[in-house]
Write a protein that holds these residues in place. Structure first.
Motif, PDB file in Angstrom:
ATOM      1  N   VAL A   5       0.850  -1.197   0.000  1.00 37.16           N
ATOM      2  CA  VAL A   5       0.000   0.000   0.000  1.00 37.16           C
ATOM      3  C   VAL A   5       0.882   1.242   0.000  1.00 37.16           C
ATOM      4  O   VAL A   5       1.803   1.360   0.815  1.00 37.16           O
ATOM      5  CB  VAL A   5      -0.915   0.025   1.242  1.00 37.16           C
ATOM      6  CG1 VAL A   5      -1.697   1.337   1.300  1.00 37.16           C
ATOM      7  CG2 VAL A   5      -1.871  -1.161   1.238  1.00 37.16           C
ATOM      8  N   CYS A  10      -3.116   6.524  -0.253  1.00 40.65           N
ATOM      9  CA  CYS A  10      -4.314   5.990   0.416  1.00 40.65           C
ATOM     10  C   CYS A  10      -5.157   7.103   1.014  1.00 40.65           C
ATOM     11  O   CYS A  10      -4.642   8.017   1.652  1.00 40.65           O
ATOM     12  CB  CYS A  10      -3.864   5.023   1.526  1.00 40.65           C
ATOM     13  SG  CYS A  10      -5.203   4.389   2.557  1.00 40.65           S
ATOM     14  N   ILE A  11      -6.489   7.011   0.801  1.00 39.88           N
ATOM     15  CA  ILE A  11      -7.415   8.014   1.345  1.00 39.88           C
ATOM     16  C   ILE A  11      -8.277   7.432   2.464  1.00 39.88           C
ATOM     17  O   ILE A  11      -9.313   7.984   2.820  1.00 39.88           O
ATOM     18  CB  ILE A  11      -8.299   8.617   0.236  1.00 39.88           C
ATOM     19  CG1 ILE A  11      -9.092   7.521  -0.492  1.00 39.88           C
ATOM     20  CG2 ILE A  11      -7.459   9.429  -0.746  1.00 39.88           C
ATOM     21  CD1 ILE A  11     -10.186   8.045  -1.425  1.00 39.88           C
ATOM     22  N   SER A  12      -7.859   6.278   2.999  1.00 34.69           N
ATOM     23  CA  SER A  12      -8.477   5.704   4.203  1.00 34.69           C
ATOM     24  C   SER A  12      -9.941   5.326   4.022  1.00 34.69           C
ATOM     25  O   SER A  12     -10.729   5.411   4.964  1.00 34.69           O
ATOM     26  CB  SER A  12      -8.350   6.668   5.386  1.00 34.69           C
ATOM     27  OG  SER A  12      -7.004   7.086   5.545  1.00 34.69           O
ATOM     28  N   CYS A  13     -10.314   4.872   2.823  1.00 29.42           N
ATOM     29  CA  CYS A  13     -11.716   4.534   2.581  1.00 29.42           C
ATOM     30  C   CYS A  13     -12.104   3.161   3.133  1.00 29.42           C
ATOM     31  O   CYS A  13     -13.277   2.847   3.261  1.00 29.42           O
ATOM     32  CB  CYS A  13     -12.014   4.588   1.090  1.00 29.42           C
ATOM     33  SG  CYS A  13     -11.284   3.219   0.153  1.00 29.42           S
ATOM     34  N   GLU A  14     -11.116   2.326   3.408  1.00 33.50           N
ATOM     35  CA  GLU A  14     -11.293   0.986   3.998  1.00 33.50           C
ATOM     36  C   GLU A  14     -11.922  -0.039   3.055  1.00 33.50           C
ATOM     37  O   GLU A  14     -12.349  -1.103   3.479  1.00 33.50           O
ATOM     38  CB  GLU A  14     -12.062   1.059   5.318  1.00 33.50           C
ATOM     39  CG  GLU A  14     -11.357   1.929   6.340  1.00 33.50           C
ATOM     40  CD  GLU A  14     -11.917   1.817   7.751  1.00 33.50           C
ATOM     41  OE1 GLU A  14     -12.467   0.751   8.079  1.00 33.50           O
ATOM     42  OE2 GLU A  14     -11.788   2.782   8.511  1.00 33.50           O
ATOM     43  N   THR A  15     -11.996   0.278   1.767  1.00 33.17           N
ATOM     44  CA  THR A  15     -12.535  -0.682   0.801  1.00 33.17           C
ATOM     45  C   THR A  15     -11.712  -1.965   0.780  1.00 33.17           C
ATOM     46  O   THR A  15     -12.256  -3.069   0.784  1.00 33.17           O
ATOM     47  CB  THR A  15     -12.564  -0.064  -0.610  1.00 33.17           C
ATOM     48  OG1 THR A  15     -13.415   1.075  -0.589  1.00 33.17           O
ATOM     49  CG2 THR A  15     -13.058  -1.055  -1.647  1.00 33.17           C
ATOM     50  N   CYS A  16     -10.409  -1.830   0.777  1.00 36.87           N
ATOM     51  CA  CYS A  16      -9.553  -3.023   0.715  1.00 36.87           C
ATOM     52  C   CYS A  16      -9.734  -3.909   1.940  1.00 36.87           C
ATOM     53  O   CYS A  16      -9.723  -5.139   1.834  1.00 36.87           O
ATOM     54  CB  CYS A  16      -8.090  -2.627   0.570  1.00 36.87           C
ATOM     55  SG  CYS A  16      -7.488  -1.502   1.843  1.00 36.87           S
ATOM     56  N   MET A  26      -6.284  -1.433   8.836  1.00 35.04           N
ATOM     57  CA  MET A  26      -6.010  -0.015   8.987  1.00 35.04           C
ATOM     58  C   MET A  26      -4.950   0.150  10.069  1.00 35.04           C
ATOM     59  O   MET A  26      -5.056  -0.390  11.170  1.00 35.04           O
ATOM     60  CB  MET A  26      -7.289   0.757   9.353  1.00 35.04           C
ATOM     61  CG  MET A  26      -8.404   0.621   8.313  1.00 35.04           C
ATOM     62  SD  MET A  26      -7.904   0.983   6.599  1.00 35.04           S
ATOM     63  CE  MET A  26      -7.667   2.770   6.671  1.00 35.04           C
ATOM     64  N   ALA A  32      -4.277   2.344   5.209  1.00 34.49           N
ATOM     65  CA  ALA A  32      -4.260   0.890   5.062  1.00 34.49           C
ATOM     66  C   ALA A  32      -2.833   0.354   5.062  1.00 34.49           C
ATOM     67  O   ALA A  32      -1.892   1.047   4.662  1.00 34.49           O
ATOM     68  CB  ALA A  32      -4.973   0.492   3.772  1.00 34.49           C
ATOM     69  N   CYS A  54      -9.611  -0.238  -5.311  1.00 38.98           N
ATOM     70  CA  CYS A  54      -9.082   0.923  -4.581  1.00 38.98           C
ATOM     71  C   CYS A  54      -9.320   2.170  -5.443  1.00 38.98           C
ATOM     72  O   CYS A  54      -8.869   2.221  -6.589  1.00 38.98           O
ATOM     73  CB  CYS A  54      -7.592   0.753  -4.303  1.00 38.98           C
ATOM     74  SG  CYS A  54      -6.856   2.236  -3.559  1.00 38.98           S
ATOM     75  N   PRO A  55     -10.024   3.170  -4.908  1.00 32.92           N
ATOM     76  CA  PRO A  55     -10.406   4.325  -5.742  1.00 32.92           C
ATOM     77  C   PRO A  55      -9.240   5.199  -6.167  1.00 32.92           C
ATOM     78  O   PRO A  55      -9.387   6.007  -7.093  1.00 32.92           O
ATOM     79  CB  PRO A  55     -11.375   5.096  -4.827  1.00 32.92           C
ATOM     80  CG  PRO A  55     -11.011   4.680  -3.447  1.00 32.92           C
ATOM     81  CD  PRO A  55     -10.559   3.252  -3.548  1.00 32.92           C
ATOM     82  N   VAL A  56      -8.095   5.046  -5.512  1.00 32.28           N
ATOM     83  CA  VAL A  56      -6.953   5.899  -5.867  1.00 32.28           C
ATOM     84  C   VAL A  56      -5.733   5.079  -6.320  1.00 32.28           C
ATOM     85  O   VAL A  56      -4.610   5.577  -6.381  1.00 32.28           O
ATOM     86  CB  VAL A  56      -6.573   6.819  -4.678  1.00 32.28           C
ATOM     87  CG1 VAL A  56      -7.658   7.867  -4.455  1.00 32.28           C
ATOM     88  CG2 VAL A  56      -6.308   6.019  -3.407  1.00 32.28           C
ATOM     89  N   ALA A  58      -3.919   2.825  -4.898  1.00 32.94           N
ATOM     90  CA  ALA A  58      -2.815   2.869  -3.918  1.00 32.94           C
ATOM     91  C   ALA A  58      -2.209   1.485  -3.652  1.00 32.94           C
ATOM     92  O   ALA A  58      -1.218   1.380  -2.944  1.00 32.94           O
ATOM     93  CB  ALA A  58      -3.297   3.465  -2.605  1.00 32.94           C
ATOM     94  N   ILE A  59      -2.832   0.447  -4.215  1.00 30.35           N
ATOM     95  CA  ILE A  59      -2.393  -0.928  -3.922  1.00 30.35           C
ATOM     96  C   ILE A  59      -1.643  -1.504  -5.105  1.00 30.35           C
ATOM     97  O   ILE A  59      -2.086  -1.416  -6.255  1.00 30.35           O
ATOM     98  CB  ILE A  59      -3.603  -1.819  -3.587  1.00 30.35           C
ATOM     99  CG1 ILE A  59      -4.307  -1.295  -2.321  1.00 30.35           C
ATOM    100  CG2 ILE A  59      -3.175  -3.274  -3.395  1.00 30.35           C
ATOM    101  CD1 ILE A  59      -5.638  -1.968  -2.047  1.00 30.35           C
TER     102      ILE A  59
HETATM  103  S1  SF4 Z   1      -8.934   0.834  -0.828  1.00 26.47           S
HETATM  104 FE1  SF4 Z   1      -7.138   2.114  -1.302  1.00 26.47          FE
HETATM  105  S2  SF4 Z   1      -7.659   4.146  -0.507  1.00 26.47           S
HETATM  106 FE2  SF4 Z   1      -9.083   2.700   0.417  1.00 26.47          FE
HETATM  107  S3  SF4 Z   1      -8.117   2.157   2.395  1.00 26.47           S
HETATM  108 FE3  SF4 Z   1      -7.462   0.616   0.867  1.00 26.47          FE
HETATM  109  S4  SF4 Z   1      -5.506   1.397   0.048  1.00 26.47           S
HETATM  110 FE4  SF4 Z   1      -6.532   3.089   1.097  1.00 26.47          FE
END
Ligand code: SF4
Length: 62
Positions: A5, A10-16, A26, A32, A54-56, A58-59
């Motif tokens: 990550v 990462c924008i901390s959306c917690e999707t992953c 987290m 993440a 992941c919306p940005v 980051a993974i």
């Molecule tokens: S899905 Fe992407 S942006 Fe969202 S918490 Fe996970 S790494 Fe961060």
């Protein structure tokens, strides 16, 4: 195969975490983090889906 990550992205959306809690969690900083171990065969698809959703972007998985 491991997951990474980019915490700066990462924008901390917690999707992953929602998709693949065996790999992602987290961290204390609210970003993440991926476990520091090879991804087990039976959860590879979830890990890849986390990356893809992941919306940005980051993974990274490699
Ligand atoms: S899905 Fe992407 S942006 Fe969202 S918490 Fe996970 S790494 Fe961060």
């Amino acid at each position: 195969m491991r997951a990474y990550v980019d915490k700066d992205t990462c924008i901390s959306c917690e999707t992953c975490v929602a998709i693949c809690p065996d790999i992602f969690s987290m961290d204390d900083d609210g970003k993440a983090v991926a476990i520091n171990a090879d991804i087990a065969e039976d959860i590879k698809n979830e890990a890849i889906r986390s990356r893809d959703e992941c919306p940005v972007s980051a993974i990274d998985i490699k």
